[in-house]
Write an enzyme that holds these catalytic residues in place. Structure first.
Site, mmCIF file in Angstrom:
data_model
loop_
_atom_site.group_PDB
_atom_site.id
_atom_site.type_symbol
_atom_site.label_atom_id
_atom_site.label_comp_id
_atom_site.label_asym_id
_atom_site.label_seq_id
_atom_site.Cartn_x
_atom_site.Cartn_y
_atom_site.Cartn_z
ATOM 1 N N GLY A 69 0.817 -1.202 0.000
ATOM 2 C CA GLY A 69 0.000 0.000 0.000
ATOM 3 C C GLY A 69 0.852 1.253 0.000
ATOM 4 N N GLY A 117 -0.113 -5.062 0.401
ATOM 5 C CA GLY A 117 -1.323 -4.877 -0.389
ATOM 6 C C GLY A 117 -1.301 -5.609 -1.711
ATOM 7 N N GLU A 140 4.974 -6.592 7.430
ATOM 8 C CA GLU A 140 4.344 -5.529 8.231
ATOM 9 C C GLU A 140 4.871 -5.420 9.653
ATOM 10 O OE1 GLU A 140 1.790 -6.437 4.792
ATOM 11 O OE2 GLU A 140 2.797 -7.664 6.289
ATOM 12 N N ASP A 148 -1.969 -7.911 7.020
ATOM 13 C CA ASP A 148 -3.399 -7.608 6.856
ATOM 14 C C ASP A 148 -3.840 -8.013 5.454
ATOM 15 O OD1 ASP A 148 -1.974 -5.511 5.613
ATOM 16 O OD2 ASP A 148 -3.602 -4.095 5.933
#
Length: 353
Positions: A69, A117, A140, A148
């Site tokens: 992301g 992402g 992460e 996530d």
């Protein structure tokens, strides 16, 4: 759909394929909120078009599909106490769930870097291709975060403790390791991608998932064993524990070169990120659906956005690049059950799938 002007997402039809090309090569195709929304619009169009048999997700440039992301944007918003995280993660996670249930074959070409992402866009696809150049990771924990975009669902379903290893270390999986961890379906040589891609664009409309998988497997490379998978016995033994402290102790007791390298990989990670990640992975293992995991991740992500570790982790890794984050708390002993519980606490928000 593309109108001749190439933006950050190129969405167009090529033969029987709906193409989604992430088009920020200088930023390793990092995903923004606007790109997420454009993908949703494109999928609406592709789903409604009966002449489109398959979706192809790919990245522009030579370095990879997607590095994750837009961390810089989230960092600036978090510093300013903004709400980008709340908005972006909601829309991104809902998209992840949609991809997993998309009614047409969805082929993700995971060449080069596929992180964060990017795993969310590709890892839930019905058909996932890796190559000899694939570098897949959920790093992460280095940012005071956790895997996530449905990462807890994917990692928790890897054989043995491979997913726990990748989640807690942030280490990279090559194509063979990604296959072993059930994060991918087929490994091909990059030299074969142009011919396979061309064949996909020539599929008969209405081609089902099995026909597409047969086409992919006709290009598959010989079976290989990845370097992480080769350490499966040690990983399964050390990472079977339900506390990070016990995992660390098991690695210390083993003492092998791989165990020492693994300890080093974990040593600079956010202590709270490690504990939250392990908790979420264990909860995901008992979960019944991707959506259940995404909903839990969303609550936890909102707590991450409010925590000092996220801003500090991004600062150290991406902004100042000093690689010297000052975590709060600074060690595992300081991360109490009460701190971890905050990431699981109910909030007056919900994802609607």
């Amino acid at each position: 759909m593309s109108d001749g002007v190439e933006g950050d997402l190129i969405a167009r039809k090529e033969g029987a394929a709906g193409i989604l090309r992430l088009n920020r090569p200088k930023a390793l195709n990092a995903l923004t909120l606007e790109m997420t929304r454009e993908i949703v619009t494109a999928l609406d169009t592709f789903e409604a078009d009966p002449s489109i048999a398959v979706i192809i997700l790919e990245g522009a440039g030579e370095r990879g599909l997607c590095a994750g992301g837009d961390i810089r944007g989230l960092y600036e918003s978090a510093k300013a106490k903004g709400d980008l995280g709340k908005i972006f993660w909601r829309e991104e996670y809902i998209l992840n769930a949609r991809i997993s249930k998309f009614p047409k074959p969805y082929v993700a070409y995971m060449d080069g870097f596929v992180m964060g992402g990017g795993v969310g866009l590709a890892g839930h696809a019905s058909h996932r291709i890796v190559t000899e150049k694939t570098k897949m990771a959920m790093p992460e924990v280095s940012l005071g975060f956790f895997p996530d975009v449905g990462g807890t669902w994917l990692l928790s379903r890897a054989p043995g403790e491979l997913g726990t290893y990748f989640g807690l270390t942030g280490q990279t999986a090559n194509g063979a390791d990604a296959l072993a961890a059930r994060m991918a379906d087929v490994l091909i040589d990059t030299s074969n991608w142009p011919a396979l891609r061309d064949a996909l664009t020539k599929l008969t409309p209405g081609a089902d998932a099995s026909a597409v998988m047969a086409k992919l497997k006709s290009f598959a490379a010989p079976d290989q064993t990845g370097p992480v998978t080769a350490q499966r016995a040690l990983i399964d033994r050390a990472f079977a524990h339900d506390s990070v402290e016990d995992i660390v102790a098991a690695l210390e007791q083993d003492g092998s070169d791989f165990a020492q390298a693994t300890l080093k990989a974990m040593a600079d990670k956010s202590p709270r990120g490690l504990k939250v990640t392990l908790k979420l992975l264990r909860l995901a293992r008992a979960s019944a659906s991707l959506e259940e995991c995404l909903s839990r991740e969303y609550l936890a992500a909102l707590e991450v956005f409010d925590s000092a570790d996220f801003v500090e982790g991004v600062r150290a890794a991406i902004i100042d690049k000093d690689r010297n984050p000052k975590w709060q708390p600074p060690d595992l002993n300081g991360v109490t059950p009460e701190i971890v519980a905050r990431y699981l606490a109910p909030r007056d928000v919900a994802l609607i799938f």
